[in-house]
Design a protein around this motif. Structure first.
Motif, mmCIF file in Angstrom:
data_model
loop_
_atom_site.group_PDB
_atom_site.id
_atom_site.type_symbol
_atom_site.label_atom_id
_atom_site.label_comp_id
_atom_site.label_asym_id
_atom_site.label_seq_id
_atom_site.Cartn_x
_atom_site.Cartn_y
_atom_site.Cartn_z
ATOM 1 N N ILE A 18 0.851 -1.185 0.000
ATOM 2 C CA ILE A 18 0.000 0.000 0.000
ATOM 3 C C ILE A 18 0.889 1.239 0.000
ATOM 4 C CG2 ILE A 18 -1.747 1.273 1.301
ATOM 5 C CD1 ILE A 18 -2.610 -1.452 2.469
ATOM 6 N N VAL A 19 0.613 2.150 -0.909
ATOM 7 C CA VAL A 19 1.415 3.376 -1.036
ATOM 8 C C VAL A 19 0.535 4.574 -0.669
ATOM 9 C CG1 VAL A 19 2.762 4.819 -2.616
ATOM 10 C CG2 VAL A 19 2.843 2.312 -2.819
ATOM 11 N N GLU A 20 0.903 5.206 0.436
ATOM 12 C CA GLU A 20 0.061 6.270 1.011
ATOM 13 C C GLU A 20 0.892 7.531 1.207
ATOM 14 O OE1 GLU A 20 -2.521 7.765 1.490
ATOM 15 O OE2 GLU A 20 -3.621 7.101 3.263
ATOM 16 N N ASP A 21 0.235 8.675 1.222
ATOM 17 C CA ASP A 21 0.976 9.919 1.432
ATOM 18 C C ASP A 21 1.356 10.132 2.900
ATOM 19 O OD1 ASP A 21 -1.673 10.357 2.197
ATOM 20 O OD2 ASP A 21 -1.875 12.291 1.190
ATOM 21 N N ILE A 22 0.382 9.917 3.801
ATOM 22 C CA ILE A 22 0.644 10.261 5.208
ATOM 23 C C ILE A 22 -0.244 9.425 6.126
ATOM 24 C CG2 ILE A 22 -1.034 12.170 5.181
ATOM 25 C CD1 ILE A 22 0.949 13.744 7.002
ATOM 26 N N ILE A 23 0.298 9.029 7.265
ATOM 27 C CA ILE A 23 -0.519 8.405 8.314
ATOM 28 C C ILE A 23 -0.629 9.390 9.458
ATOM 29 C CG2 ILE A 23 -0.916 6.380 9.747
ATOM 30 C CD1 ILE A 23 1.009 4.854 8.129
ATOM 31 N N THR A 62 -7.688 5.820 8.351
ATOM 32 C CA THR A 62 -7.766 5.479 6.930
ATOM 33 C C THR A 62 -7.055 4.162 6.650
ATOM 34 O OG1 THR A 62 -7.766 7.846 6.437
ATOM 35 C CG2 THR A 62 -7.299 6.352 4.599
ATOM 36 N N LEU A 63 -5.847 4.036 7.159
ATOM 37 C CA LEU A 63 -5.064 2.820 6.883
ATOM 38 C C LEU A 63 -5.641 1.592 7.556
ATOM 39 C CD1 LEU A 63 -2.773 2.403 5.016
ATOM 40 C CD2 LEU A 63 -2.981 4.773 5.613
ATOM 41 N N LYS A 64 -6.205 1.756 8.741
ATOM 42 C CA LYS A 64 -6.852 0.631 9.420
ATOM 43 C C LYS A 64 -7.968 0.080 8.537
ATOM 44 C CE LYS A 64 -8.330 -1.852 13.107
ATOM 45 N NZ LYS A 64 -8.974 -2.965 12.423
ATOM 46 N N PHE A 65 -8.774 0.980 8.015
ATOM 47 C CA PHE A 65 -9.882 0.597 7.136
ATOM 48 C C PHE A 65 -9.358 -0.102 5.876
ATOM 49 C CE2 PHE A 65 -12.418 1.689 3.382
ATOM 50 C CZ PHE A 65 -13.663 1.176 3.728
#
Ligand code: IMP
Ligand code: MG
Length: 185
Positions: free
Chosen positions: A102-107, A112-115
């Motif tokens: 998974i490539v994400e901008d910010i945690i 969001t990431l949990k979902f």
């Protein structure tokens, strides 16, 4: 400077060269870790992850696919994650037997990431890991294991390099801190 109106910019937190050097390192690390598989799938979380994805993938020298998942976590006009996360646009293909990164901008809070992790894990991929450009660890309310982090940053609202201010400025090559009294007024 690509940002014509400087009134929103408090300071540049990460300049373009710093980001590019770190993205190259992450790409090399990911290439080493996934050297054993032909089934790597980069899952870009839209819209914020798209700038990071397109730079990162050009530093990954193992064969891989890309796909896109658009989620929304803020209510209309809200500037904090509500925990009420929804899929706006789903992946184009099934993920069974794929090694998902998974490539994400910010945690930030982690909602969001949990979902996203829960939804994708339920589809039985071969593995699932997370790569984020930015992490604000002090803001976390849900623990999320992150395998690849570009930069840990303080609790400041940032924009640029994929991150938006009310949907704008994602194109900036740097990550800037927003001037609070201007943006949150
Ligand atoms: P979380 O669900 O609280 O972890 O929030 C994650 C999402 O909030 C990210 O995908 C971003 O879209 C957004 N976000 C969090 N912090 C910032 C920031 O400082 N600037 C811009 N967007 C942010
Ligand atoms: Mg956003």
């Amino acid at each position: 400077m690509i940002l014509r109106d400087q009134s929103l910019l408090d300071e540049i937190l990460l300049d373009a060269d710093t980001i590019q050097a770190r993205v190259a390192e992450l790409g090399a690390e990911i290439s080493r870790d996934y050297a054993h598989t032909d089934h790597l799938l980069l899952v870009c979380i839209l819209k914020g992850g798209v700038v990071f994805l397109t730079d990162l993938m050009r530093h990954i020298d193992v064969p891989h696919e890309i796909d896109f998942l658009a989620v929304t976590s803020y209510g209309a006009g809200a500037r904090e994650s509500t925990g009420d996360v929804r899929i706006v646009m789903d992946l184009s293909r099934p993920v069974q037997e794929k090694h998902l990164l998974i490539v994400e901008d910010i945690i930030d809070s982690g909602h969001t990431l949990k979902f996203v992790m829960d939804v994708l894990s339920a589809r039985n991929p071969a593995s699932i890991k997370l790569c984020t450009l930015l992490d604000k660890p002090s803001r976390r309310t849900i623990p999320i294991p992150v395998q690849y982090t570009g930069f840990q940053i303080p609790d400041k609202f940032v924009f640029g390099y994929g991150l938006d201010l009310d949907e704008k400025y994602r194109n900036l090559p740097f990550v800037g801190v927003v001037k609070k009294d201007v943006y949150f007024k």
